[in-house]
Design a protein around this motif. Structure first.
Motif, PDB file in Angstrom:
ATOM      1  N   SER A 235      31.390   3.377  54.474  1.00 41.43           N
ATOM      2  CA  SER A 235      31.550   2.903  53.097  1.00 41.43           C
ATOM      3  C   SER A 235      32.910   3.297  52.541  1.00 41.43           C
ATOM      4  O   SER A 235      33.534   4.270  52.985  1.00 41.43           O
ATOM      5  CB  SER A 235      30.436   3.467  52.208  1.00 41.43           C
ATOM      6  N   GLY A 236      33.356   2.536  51.541  1.00 36.75           N
ATOM      7  CA  GLY A 236      34.629   2.820  50.884  1.00 36.75           C
ATOM      8  C   GLY A 236      34.588   2.441  49.416  1.00 36.75           C
ATOM      9  O   GLY A 236      33.860   1.520  49.010  1.00 36.75           O
ATOM     10  N   TYR A 237      35.356   3.179  48.609  1.00 41.30           N
ATOM     11  CA  TYR A 237      35.458   2.910  47.170  1.00 41.30           C
ATOM     12  C   TYR A 237      36.898   3.165  46.759  1.00 41.30           C
ATOM     13  O   TYR A 237      37.455   4.247  47.050  1.00 41.30           O
ATOM     14  CB  TYR A 237      34.510   3.821  46.394  1.00 41.30           C
ATOM     15  N   PHE A 238      37.541   2.196  46.092  1.00 41.32           N
ATOM     16  CA  PHE A 238      38.968   2.303  45.781  1.00 41.32           C
ATOM     17  C   PHE A 238      39.243   1.717  44.392  1.00 41.32           C
ATOM     18  O   PHE A 238      38.714   0.665  44.034  1.00 41.32           O
ATOM     19  CB  PHE A 238      39.791   1.535  46.830  1.00 41.32           C
ATOM     20  N   GLY A 239      40.085   2.409  43.634  1.00 49.30           N
ATOM     21  CA  GLY A 239      40.456   1.914  42.315  1.00 49.30           C
ATOM     22  C   GLY A 239      40.959   3.027  41.428  1.00 49.30           C
ATOM     23  O   GLY A 239      41.355   4.104  41.896  1.00 49.30           O
ATOM     24  N   ARG A 240      40.926   2.775  40.126  1.00 48.87           N
ATOM     25  CA  ARG A 240      41.376   3.747  39.145  1.00 48.87           C
ATOM     26  C   ARG A 240      40.295   3.927  38.081  1.00 48.87           C
ATOM     27  O   ARG A 240      39.446   3.049  37.892  1.00 48.87           O
ATOM     28  CB  ARG A 240      42.696   3.312  38.490  1.00 48.87           C
ATOM     29  N   THR A 241      40.355   5.055  37.403  1.00 44.52           N
ATOM     30  CA  THR A 241      39.421   5.276  36.310  1.00 44.52           C
ATOM     31  C   THR A 241      39.813   4.412  35.112  1.00 44.52           C
ATOM     32  O   THR A 241      40.918   3.868  35.057  1.00 44.52           O
ATOM     33  CB  THR A 241      39.407   6.753  35.889  1.00 44.52           C
ATOM     34  N   GLN A 242      38.909   4.305  34.158  1.00 42.92           N
ATOM     35  CA  GLN A 242      39.095   3.436  33.001  1.00 42.92           C
ATOM     36  C   GLN A 242      39.334   4.283  31.746  1.00 42.92           C
ATOM     37  O   GLN A 242      38.768   5.363  31.596  1.00 42.92           O
ATOM     38  CB  GLN A 242      37.854   2.571  32.784  1.00 42.92           C
TER      39      GLN A 242
END
Length: 289
Positions: A235-242
């Motif tokens: 599994s993978g999760y990628f991004g930035r907080t809001q």
């Protein structure tokens, strides 16, 4: 600390047929399903599906009084609009006084092996976040990694696609979510943060409650079930907080997140084993701090 579970109840039913699994592990990996998957695949032709599970814990610290707690009582409600479209919801009562909606999404079956989903959904990371029914983990409380690193139960609002490649014994999920909430205005031109070293990302979960989004995040998982009794996940999760409008331009108002997980489950007759490895990397933390 000596812990004892005095009651764990896992029950999944339909209006006409009751079917209970003792564990998410099965010798046949195709039968490994969580509560939402059972609703989607096990309504036996009925429009309405009802499921439930509950957990009462007893914790006894040495030298102190024991504690009894209705840790959670969960009601699952599903509705089948037609052969292609279904609705799944999971409503949780925690400690008898708090109510949360943990899942609420629509599943549209494009074909036998492709479905579109949208709504409040679980982020597919590791084992316990998706398979969080009490019999999925050994012990009274959920494992520490599924509290401090993967903030179970981790759910956000999003859209995506899920399905299987049967010839390759491969299941897949891919979603676009809103992300963790990082900051809120302090009313004086600055910001207060939701993330910390002690609780990790847990405080930033938005849980579908008037969620802020300024940049989407991407989540994906692959499951391999081609060997009898064995199930492997990547599994993978990628991004930035809001961050909200009044603070999103401040230096350090958000951070970048990259998370990768590998998990394995095996079952043979009366023997089961599970393991997972989760790696999370955060950037821009100096300015955030």
């Amino acid at each position: 600390m000596r812990n004892l579970t005095i009651l764990t109840l896992l029950l999944v039913t339909s209006l006409s047929v009751a079917q209970t699994a003792n564990d998410s592990i099965s010798v046949d990996p195709q039968l490994q399903q969580n509560a939402a998957q059972r609703i989607l695949s096990g309504n036996y032709g009925k429009a309405v599906t009802i499921g439930a599970y509950g957990e009462i814990n007893y914790n006894q610290p040495e030298g102190d009084n024991g504690e009894l707690d209705v840790q959670r009582l969960v009601v699952l409600l599903g509705y089948k609009f037609n052969e292609k479209t279904q609705f799944v919801s999971e409503i949780e009562f925690e400690h008898v006084e708090e109510v949360f909606v943990e899942q609420a999404f629509v599943n549209y079956a494009v074909s036998n092996n492709v479905s579109l989903r949208g709504g409040l959904m679980l982020v597919p990371m590791g084992i316990v976040n998706e398979f969080h029914e009490p019999t999925t983990f050994n012990g009274v409380e959920r494992p520490a990694v599924d509290n401090s690193i993967v903030p179970t139960t981790w759910r956000e609002i999003g859209v995506g696609v899920t399905g299987r490649f049967p010839d390759a014994s491969l299941g897949y999920q891919a979603y676009i979510f809103n992300g963790f909430k990082s900051t809120v205005s302090d009313g004086e031109g600055g910001a207060n943060g939701f993330l910390s070293g002690s609780s990790g990302l847990r405080g930033g979960r938005q849980k579908g409650i008037q969620s802020t989004i300024d940049s989407p995040t991407f989540s994906t998982k692959l499951d391999y079930y081609g060997i009898p009794g064995l199930r492997l996940g990547l599994s993978g999760y990628f991004g930035r907080t809001q961050a909200e409008d009044d603070v999103d331009m401040l230096d350090g108002a958000d951070i970048g997140i990259a998370m990768v997980g590998f998990d394995a489950r095996y079952g043979f007759q009366r023997f089961t084993a599970r393991g997972q490895f989760i790696y999370a990397s955060l950037n821009d933390t100096e300015a955030y701090n």
